[in-house]
Design a protein around this motif. Structure first.
Motif, PDB file in Angstrom:
ATOM      1  N   ASP A 167       0.829  -1.204   0.000  1.00 22.35           N
ATOM      2  CA  ASP A 167       0.000   0.000   0.000  1.00 22.35           C
ATOM      3  C   ASP A 167       0.867   1.259   0.000  1.00 22.35           C
ATOM      4  O   ASP A 167       0.593   2.224  -0.729  1.00 22.35           O
ATOM      5  CB  ASP A 167      -0.919   0.007   1.218  1.00 22.35           C
ATOM      6  N   ALA A 168       1.923   1.266   0.835  1.00 21.37           N
ATOM      7  CA  ALA A 168       2.776   2.451   0.938  1.00 21.37           C
ATOM      8  C   ALA A 168       3.517   2.731  -0.356  1.00 21.37           C
ATOM      9  O   ALA A 168       3.845   3.890  -0.659  1.00 21.37           O
ATOM     10  CB  ALA A 168       3.771   2.285   2.082  1.00 21.37           C
ATOM     11  N   THR A 169       3.777   1.688  -1.139  1.00 24.31           N
ATOM     12  CA  THR A 169       4.502   1.862  -2.403  1.00 24.31           C
ATOM     13  C   THR A 169       3.556   1.909  -3.603  1.00 24.31           C
ATOM     14  O   THR A 169       3.987   1.745  -4.745  1.00 24.31           O
ATOM     15  CB  THR A 169       5.545   0.730  -2.579  1.00 24.31           C
ATOM     16  N   GLY A 170       2.275   2.115  -3.335  1.00 27.68           N
ATOM     17  CA  GLY A 170       1.308   2.297  -4.413  1.00 27.68           C
ATOM     18  C   GLY A 170       1.068   1.062  -5.252  1.00 27.68           C
ATOM     19  O   GLY A 170       0.589   1.163  -6.393  1.00 27.68           O
ATOM     20  N   GLY A 171       1.381  -0.109  -4.719  1.00 26.50           N
ATOM     21  CA  GLY A 171       1.174  -1.344  -5.464  1.00 26.50           C
ATOM     22  C   GLY A 171       2.075  -1.513  -6.658  1.00 26.50           C
ATOM     23  O   GLY A 171       1.802  -2.327  -7.543  1.00 26.50           O
ATOM     24  N   THR A 172       3.201  -0.781  -6.697  1.00 27.58           N
ATOM     25  CA  THR A 172       4.066  -0.806  -7.879  1.00 27.58           C
ATOM     26  C   THR A 172       5.314  -1.658  -7.699  1.00 27.58           C
ATOM     27  O   THR A 172       6.067  -1.845  -8.660  1.00 27.58           O
ATOM     28  CB  THR A 172       4.511   0.616  -8.252  1.00 27.58           C
ATOM     29  N   LEU A 173       5.562  -2.144  -6.496  1.00 26.38           N
ATOM     30  CA  LEU A 173       6.769  -2.929  -6.243  1.00 26.38           C
ATOM     31  C   LEU A 173       6.408  -4.322  -5.744  1.00 26.38           C
ATOM     32  O   LEU A 173       5.541  -4.472  -4.876  1.00 26.38           O
ATOM     33  CB  LEU A 173       7.657  -2.243  -5.192  1.00 26.38           C
ATOM     34  N   ASP A 174       7.064  -5.343  -6.283  1.00 27.96           N
ATOM     35  CA  ASP A 174       7.030  -6.644  -5.636  1.00 27.96           C
ATOM     36  C   ASP A 174       7.672  -6.505  -4.254  1.00 27.96           C
ATOM     37  O   ASP A 174       8.685  -5.800  -4.101  1.00 27.96           O
ATOM     38  CB  ASP A 174       7.840  -7.674  -6.427  1.00 27.96           C
TER      39      ASP A 174
END
Length: 473
Positions: free
Chosen positions: A94-101
């Motif tokens: 959530d903190a990384t906007g769903g952009t990182l594995d």
């Protein structure tokens, strides 16, 4: 100068994990949206063609448009990544906007990664009262018992569990995932992993968040005294917070109530109902109180409920259960192997070896100015060092710029990793920034949306907060 030479030697010797190819991991579904894999690495990175061990990995794939990977270490030493990600991975996504594995692993020797298992001495160690001479001797004897059992089973593997070996494992994981740089989130002891990586592999540091910093300098005794001061200060903040409640578990005067609680348990060592003669000891009480002081994910409320149950109803069941859980005992009575890893990783990482006489003298000093929490903090930091399997060369210290951006998170009242550690770490890595949470508790990422948002921005885009920025409680 010595640290510079060690760092340079490690960087040159370990820059490329031997025999590891880019992007070679095979991931399989392991339930609830997670994927699992394993990776073989050298048992000893000084002998890369020798025997191998297996590391267990878990990944939470990015739910959105994938832009990379963040590798996470949850601390300890002794916190299992493959377990922790199932509870906390979504918060990182959530903190990384769903952009990182989100990728994690059980460090060598822990959990599912060619583990060591030597529970001998655990019960005696954690039941011992750290504020008494008999308790201190019992803790030291229990640590020796653990050492003897582990040496008989695992031999020189105990000396290969330290952070330098583990960071080379992490670099091998990065290469095996095919990531060009290491984006990293480290909590508590995980900051020591991150800082050591920055010393050994500065050119492949991506964006790095170090939350709740351990000291990279000085001795384990220096670290222990820092925990003594920080623990006592955090306890006072807990008292103030509790006193503001109409039903404070410690009573209207929390400090006096705390003293009454400790004296009562030491005098009675009460039997725990529904057990086969188990008792609440001073050692287990302090484990439960630690849950309150660190205030991690609801642990303070849990500790207060347990304190209230005992002082109000004379029932020690909840305090006993919380104490055992903090010590690492599972509901079935077995222990995780966190206590073993805590002992032998620290033995590998720190060069000093305080003996029982030194620890007893330090306990007396700590008790004079931090009487409520000082002896406990100091004994748990130092006692294991009288039972180390080998000497230590220490760890390399970051001493120059790194390729990516670094953000250090710290709390004003952290009982285990005080604010001054975060300030120290920022000073060691040029261009890094420190963000301070103005509140109580150990680590900040999961307790503050402000801190998590800043961490997410750093991990995804390299954006650092302004110098001197703070997040209010």
């Amino acid at each position: 100068m010595g640290a510079v030479l060690v760092a340079a030697a490690c960087t040159n010797a370990a820059q490329e994990p031997a025999g590891q190819e880019q992007g070679t991991l095979a991931w399989t579904d392991c339930g609830d949206g997670f994927q699992c894999s394993t990776l073989e690495v050298p048992r000893d990175w000084a002998a890369p063609d020798g025997a191998k061990i297996s590391l267990a990995l878990v990944k939470l794939p990015a739910p959105g448009e994938r832009k990379g990977t963040v590798f996470v270490n949850w601390g300890g030493p002794g916190a299992s990544g493959t377990s922790s990600i199932r509870g906390d991975g979504k918060a990182i996504a959530d903190a990384t906007g769903g952009t990182l594995d989100v990728v994690t692993w059980d460090p060598r020797g822990l959990g599912q990664s060619t583990p060591i298992t030597c529970p001998e001495g655990n019960t005696r160690y954690f039941e011992a009262d750290p504020g008494t001479p008999d308790g201190l001797r019992a803790m030291a004897a229990a640590a020796q018992e653990r050492l003897a059992a582990c040496q008989a089973r695992y031999g020189d593997y105990l000396g290969l569990l330290g952070t330098s070996q583990g960071v080379q494992d992490l670099e091998a994981i990065r290469v095996a995932t095919g990531e060009p740089v290491l984006n990293f989130l480290g909590h508590s002891y995980g900051t020591r992993v991150g800082a050591t990586y920055a010393a050994m592999y500065p050119g492949t540091v991506g964006n790095m968040v170090l939350d709740g910093s351990m000291s990279q300098l000085g001795t384990i005794r220096d670290t222990a005294y820092g925990m003594v001061e920080a623990g006592e200060a955090a306890l006072d903040v807990w008292f103030d917070r509790c006193a503001a409640k109409p039903d404070c578990a410690f009573g209207p005067d929390p400090a006096a109530g705390f003293d009454t609680l400790v004296a009562k348990v030491r005098a009675e060592q009460p039997l725990v109902p529904g057990t086969d003669g188990a008792r609440l000891t001073g050692g287990l009480l302090y484990q439960a109180l630690l849950a309150g002081v660190v205030d991690y994910r609801g642990s303070q409320e849990l500790a207060e409920q347990a304190v209230g149950q005992y002082l109000r109803d004379d029932d020690p069941s909840a305090l006993h259960a919380v104490g055992l859980a903090i010590a690492g005992q599972r509901p079935d009575g077995t222990f995780t192997n966190g206590p073993e890893i805590f002992q032998f990783v620290n033995c590998s990482d720190w060069t000093d070896r305080p003996d029982l006489t030194q620890v007893a003298a330090d306990v007396a000093v700590a008790g004079a100015y931090a009487p409520r929490f000082g002896p406990f903090a100091l004994t748990y930091a130092l006692t294991n060092f009288a039972a180390c399997p080998q000497q230590s060369a220490g760890l390399p210290v970051p001493n120059g710029p790194v390729a990516g951006k670094v953000l250090v998170l710290a709390n004003t009242y952290d009982a285990e990793t005080p604010l001054k550690n975060g300030q120290e770490l920022m000073s060691l890595i040029p261009g890094s920034r420190l963000l301070v949470f103005q509140g109580l508790g150990h680590t900040a990422f999961y307790r503050s949306a402000c801190m998590a948002t800043a961490a997410g921005r750093l991990l995804t885009s390299g954006e650092q907060p302004a110098p001197g920025a703070v997040c209010a409680a």
